[in-house]
Design a protein around this motif. Structure first.
Motif, PDB file in Angstrom:
ATOM      1  N   HIS A 117      24.899  55.959  41.674  1.00 29.73           N
ATOM      2  CA  HIS A 117      24.513  57.048  40.775  1.00 29.73           C
ATOM      3  C   HIS A 117      23.073  56.901  40.259  1.00 29.73           C
ATOM      4  O   HIS A 117      22.339  57.891  40.150  1.00 29.73           O
ATOM      5  CB  HIS A 117      25.513  57.065  39.608  1.00 29.73           C
ATOM      6  N   HIS A 121      19.740  59.359  40.786  1.00 28.94           N
ATOM      7  CA  HIS A 121      18.842  59.956  39.774  1.00 28.94           C
ATOM      8  C   HIS A 121      17.389  59.881  40.256  1.00 28.94           C
ATOM      9  O   HIS A 121      16.618  60.819  40.060  1.00 28.94           O
ATOM     10  CB  HIS A 121      18.977  59.238  38.436  1.00 28.94           C
ATOM     11  N   SER A 147      18.722  57.699  30.803  1.00 32.57           N
ATOM     12  CA  SER A 147      19.865  58.595  30.620  1.00 32.57           C
ATOM     13  C   SER A 147      20.712  58.077  29.465  1.00 32.57           C
ATOM     14  O   SER A 147      20.295  57.184  28.724  1.00 32.57           O
ATOM     15  CB  SER A 147      20.670  58.664  31.913  1.00 32.57           C
ATOM     16  N   ASP A 317      23.468  64.744  34.955  1.00 32.59           N
ATOM     17  CA  ASP A 317      24.303  64.404  36.109  1.00 32.59           C
ATOM     18  C   ASP A 317      24.691  65.634  36.938  1.00 32.59           C
ATOM     19  O   ASP A 317      25.020  66.690  36.386  1.00 32.59           O
ATOM     20  CB  ASP A 317      25.563  63.681  35.620  1.00 32.59           C
TER      21      ASP A 317
HETATM   22 ZN    ZN Z   1      23.402  59.903  35.083  1.00 30.87          ZN
END
Ligand code: ZN
Ligand code: KG4
Length: 329
Positions: A117, A121, A147, A317
């Motif tokens: 993940h 980003h 984040s 996200d």
């Molecule tokens: Zn994230």
């Protein structure tokens, strides 16, 4: 190649279809903010349950938005692979996305790709909607991911080869926004709420600390500024039950935002200097912050460093960045 991307690491159920790793054909995101806001943060059990309820519907919507028929397991699938974020994240939430992706890959006989993940980003800066695809990035580059769950600096040698060169020792930058917002009574998520309140504020009104750690350090610490906001609003040792009437919410919000942005910009500058790169990439929810973008832009112009951000919709996200990076793996 067309990839279906599934994101469920935290509190957004995101499903997207991406062509050639960069062209977003559809990107549907269901935010769980209304479910979590009264708790002031994400409740893991509520999050995983909400993912279960949403995921099938979101896959259907992603196909509909891309104008593609939903695969029926017999005829052509219309996508060539399925990518899913399988790390890092809330374990129950991750399990829902991974189980959905595994089931679809079995049912539709498609390859399954596991995506990080945080790396996704970084990748989000390479993507655009339809034909609006950004210029390629020059590697190596410094990547700042800011984040709700992460604040890290990487030396990115390619989209998939990232060396960690700095990380937070306590709160993430987005978490600091969320906590400062809660102290000021501005609600959740804190980033957009603080930014909105800060518009009419004076960023120099309150001198909040800029924690830069050792002179060469690329690590972050945001717990000091969070405590400073608490003491500023509720008095020394947070004794006041309610904020003092003399506190200006816009000035406090603007001063807090400025302090966080100063630290992030300074750390990017240090990382660029240390590594000698010419490009810096910023991703994650806090990359949507206008003040941060302006500060980094000013730094980049002054020092000849190219600063790259994702489209606003791709900062928080989403499944598109998962599908996009999945195409590179
Ligand atoms: Zn994230
Ligand atoms: O990337 P993201 O959706 O989730 C994680 O992977 O953690 O980031 C969410 C975080 C939240 O903490 C939110 O307050 C912050 O990003 N955020 C912002 C802004 N928009 C979202 N922070 C500062 N300014 C914003 N405009």
């Amino acid at each position: 190649m067309r990839v279906l991307g599934i994101e469920s690491t935290c509190d957004e159920t995101g499903v997207s279809i991406v062509d050639d790793g960069t062209r977003i054909l559809s990107n549907v995101v269901l935010s769980q903010v209304p479910l979590h806001e009264r708790f002031g943060g994400v409740v893991p059990e509520i999050a995983s349950r909400a993912h279960v309820e949403a995921i099938t519907r979101m896959v259907e919507r992603a196909f509909a938005e891309a104008d593609l028929p939903l695969p029926d397991g017999v005829s052509e699938a219309n996508v060539d692979a399925i990518a899913v974020a399988n790390r890092p994240g809330l374990v129950g939430s991750l399990l829902v996305g991974v189980t959905a992706a595994k089931s679809l890959s079995l049912a539709w006989n498609l390859p399954l790709v596991a995506v990080d993940h945080v790396q996704a980003h970084v990748y989000s800066v390479a993507m655009g909607f339809g034909d609006d695809v950004p210029e390629p990035i020059e590697f190596p580059a410094v990547a700042l991911i800011v984040s709700g769950g992460h604040t890290s600096l990487y030396l990115a040698k390619s989209w998939t080869d990232h060396e960690l060169i700095g990380s937070t020792m306590d709160d993430a930058a987005g978490e600091a926004f969320d906590k400062a917002s809660a102290i000021l009574g501005l609600g959740y998520p804190g980033g957009p709420a603080i930014s909105k309140a800060a518009v009419d504020g004076d960023p120099k009104a309150v001198r909040f600390p800029r924690t830069l750690l050792e002179p060469e350090s690329l690590d972050f610490s945001f717990s000091g500024i969070k405590t400073s906001v608490l003491y500023h609003v509720k008095g020394q040792n947070a004794r006041r039950a309610t904020p003092s009437r003399e506190i200006s919410v816009p000035d406090t919000a603007a001063s807090f935002e400025q302090a966080v942005c100063d630290v992030l910009t300074k750390k990017v500058a240090r990382a660029v200097k240390k590594t000698g790169v010419k490009t810096a990439v910023v991703g994650g929810g806090v990359a949507a912050n206008g003040r941060l973008r302006r500060e980094l832009e000013a730094y980049g112009e002054k020092h000849g460093v190219v600063i790259r951000y994702p489209a606003l919709k791709l900062c928080t996200d989403n499944g598109a960045m998962i599908a996009g990076l999945g195409d590179c793996l």
